[in-house]
Design an enzyme around this catalytic site. Structure first.
Site, PDB file in Angstrom:
ATOM      1  N   ASP A 104      34.665  53.035  56.766  1.00  0.00           N
ATOM      2  CA  ASP A 104      34.993  51.412  57.007  1.00  0.00           C
ATOM      3  C   ASP A 104      33.932  50.814  57.138  1.00  0.00           C
ATOM      4  O   ASP A 104      32.683  51.238  57.624  1.00  0.00           O
ATOM      5  CB  ASP A 104      36.027  51.289  58.192  1.00  0.00           C
TER       6      ASP A 104
ATOM      7  N   ASP B 138      41.916  49.323  52.398  1.00  0.00           N
ATOM      8  CA  ASP B 138      42.800  48.892  53.596  1.00  0.00           C
ATOM      9  C   ASP B 138      43.194  47.362  53.088  1.00  0.00           C
ATOM     10  O   ASP B 138      44.580  47.143  53.344  1.00  0.00           O
ATOM     11  CB  ASP B 138      42.243  48.754  54.914  1.00  0.00           C
TER      12      ASP B 138
END
Length: 183
Positions: free
Chosen positions: A130, A148
């Protein structure tokens, strides 16, 4: 005869564009993850807009919001769940294809691409990379990635489809002729 051939050609071109979109999203997701994991040390951040947006190299061993990140069997669970999710969404895509719901097909491409993007990370690294961080009114929103983002946008589009655009949508336009004939 000519009409059928033209329709078939249009469908092939349209479906090819959906698969190009799928591949493009996965490619962008993987390239950005590679970029930020190779330019920022794990845990480091780079402020872009002070107090609002930053890049941060973070590795998530769990699910959304790091759920189950400290559970030893979580990676196996998420990998198996992901395989079933991809199969389910692919079947759902075939349904959208048969009904010719373009909005729903785009939404499903977003969800499938996001799922595959994070699945690649789980297979390669046993965690998801991330790098996008936001701060909202002093709250540090959990760091996330491109996959995401597409998962969330695709899911919202699917919900909107069934609320507004499907022929049996909850808030869709009702066919006046159908209602009169039912009385």
């Amino acid at each position: 005869m000519q009409r059928t051939r033209t329709d078939r050609r249009k469908r092939i071109i349209t479906e090819s564009l959906f698969f190009l979109l799928l591949g493009g999203i996965i490619f962008i997701d993987q390239i950005t993850k590679y970029h930020f994991s190779s330019t920022l040390a794990e845990g480091d951040s780079q402020v872009i807009i002070d107090g609002f947006f930053y890049f941060s190299h973070y590795r998530n061993e769990g699910g959304a919001w790091s759920i189950m990140s400290n559970v030893s069997w979580a990676q196996t669970f998420f990998k198996v769940l992901t395989v079933f999710a991809i199969i389910g969404f692919a079947v759902f895509y075939v349904y959208a294809f048969k009904k010719n719901y373009r909005w729903l097909k785009v939404a499903l491409v977003f969800v499938i691409a996001g799922t595959i993007g994070n699945f690649i990370d789980r297979i390669l690294f046993n965690e998801v990379i991330d790098f996008l961080g936001f701060i909202f009114w002093g709250y540090y929103f959990p760091v996330f990635n491109i996959a995401d983002s597409f998962l969330v946008v695709g899911t919202i589009m699917i919900i909107m489809h069934f609320l507004f655009f499907d022929k049996d949508a909850i808030f869709g336009k009702k066919d006046a002729n159908k209602e009169v004939s039912n009385k």
